[in-house]
Design a protein around this motif. Sequence first.
Motif, short mmCIF file in Angstrom:
data_model
loop_
_atom_site.label_atom_id
_atom_site.label_comp_id
_atom_site.label_asym_id
_atom_site.label_seq_id
_atom_site.Cartn_x
_atom_site.Cartn_y
_atom_site.Cartn_z
N TYR A 188 0.83 -1.20 0.00
CA TYR A 188 0.00 0.00 0.00
C TYR A 188 0.87 1.25 0.00
O TYR A 188 0.63 2.19 -0.77
N THR A 189 1.90 1.27 0.85
CA THR A 189 2.80 2.42 0.90
C THR A 189 3.46 2.63 -0.45
O THR A 189 3.52 3.76 -0.96
N LEU A 190 3.95 1.55 -1.06
CA LEU A 190 4.56 1.67 -2.39
C LEU A 190 3.57 2.21 -3.42
O LEU A 190 3.96 2.98 -4.30
N SER A 191 2.32 1.83 -3.31
CA SER A 191 1.33 2.31 -4.28
C SER A 191 1.12 3.82 -4.17
O SER A 191 0.77 4.47 -5.15
N GLY A 197 5.29 5.20 -4.87
CA GLY A 197 6.09 4.60 -5.93
C GLY A 197 6.00 5.42 -7.22
O GLY A 197 5.15 6.28 -7.38
N GLY A 198 6.89 5.14 -8.11
CA GLY A 198 6.94 5.86 -9.37
C GLY A 198 8.14 6.78 -9.42
O GLY A 198 8.80 7.02 -8.41
N ILE A 220 10.19 12.49 -5.23
CA ILE A 220 10.90 13.74 -5.52
C ILE A 220 9.97 14.93 -5.26
O ILE A 220 10.39 15.94 -4.68
N ILE A 221 8.72 14.80 -5.66
CA ILE A 221 7.74 15.85 -5.39
C ILE A 221 7.59 16.05 -3.88
O ILE A 221 7.61 17.18 -3.38
N LEU A 222 7.46 14.95 -3.15
CA LEU A 222 7.33 15.04 -1.70
C LEU A 222 8.57 15.69 -1.09
O LEU A 222 8.46 16.53 -0.18
N TYR A 223 9.75 15.34 -1.61
CA TYR A 223 10.99 15.95 -1.12
C TYR A 223 10.95 17.47 -1.28
O TYR A 223 11.24 18.21 -0.35
N TRP A 224 10.57 17.95 -2.47
CA TRP A 224 10.54 19.40 -2.71
C TRP A 224 9.49 20.08 -1.86
O TRP A 224 9.66 21.22 -1.44
N LEU A 225 8.39 19.39 -1.58
CA LEU A 225 7.37 19.97 -0.70
C LEU A 225 7.86 20.05 0.74
O LEU A 225 7.54 21.00 1.45
N MET A 276 1.03 13.28 -11.58
CA MET A 276 1.58 12.89 -10.27
C MET A 276 0.95 13.73 -9.15
O MET A 276 0.58 13.21 -8.10
N LEU A 277 0.81 15.03 -9.38
CA LEU A 277 0.20 15.91 -8.37
C LEU A 277 -1.25 15.52 -8.12
O LEU A 277 -1.70 15.49 -6.97
#
Length: 119
Positions: free
Chosen positions: A19-22, A25-26, A31-36, A62-63
């Motif tokens: 579930y976490t990977l879903s 993942g990708g 990377i988006i989460l990192y920038w946020l 992705m967003l």
Amino acid sequence: MCKTCVPTGIELKDTGFGYTLSLIGGKYKMIILYWLVENKVIRHNELKRSIGTVSFKTLSIMLKELEKDGLIIRKDYPQIPPKVEYSLSERGRSLIPLLDMMCEWGERNRLPDLENVHR
């Protein structure tokens, strides 16, 4: 890996790990989460410039997925030109320790001769 994460006889997609990977993942979601995490609030074009290699369409997809999964918040401002900002939701912020652990693991386990291969 802990035995409770992927018990024998259970498909990966039916586990907490799957579930976490879903959700994260990708190629671009983490990377988006990192920038946020780094910026707290960021606009679409700023995010695209920060990532660099992502197309407008892919970033938009992705967003939308991250928003649908409750990991980010999209805030629209009714103005011209339109303004949209993204930030982590409370659920998204709960992933920060996981991202931190991944960063720490990478720093501890980076192989010196492979350092430039992934850049």
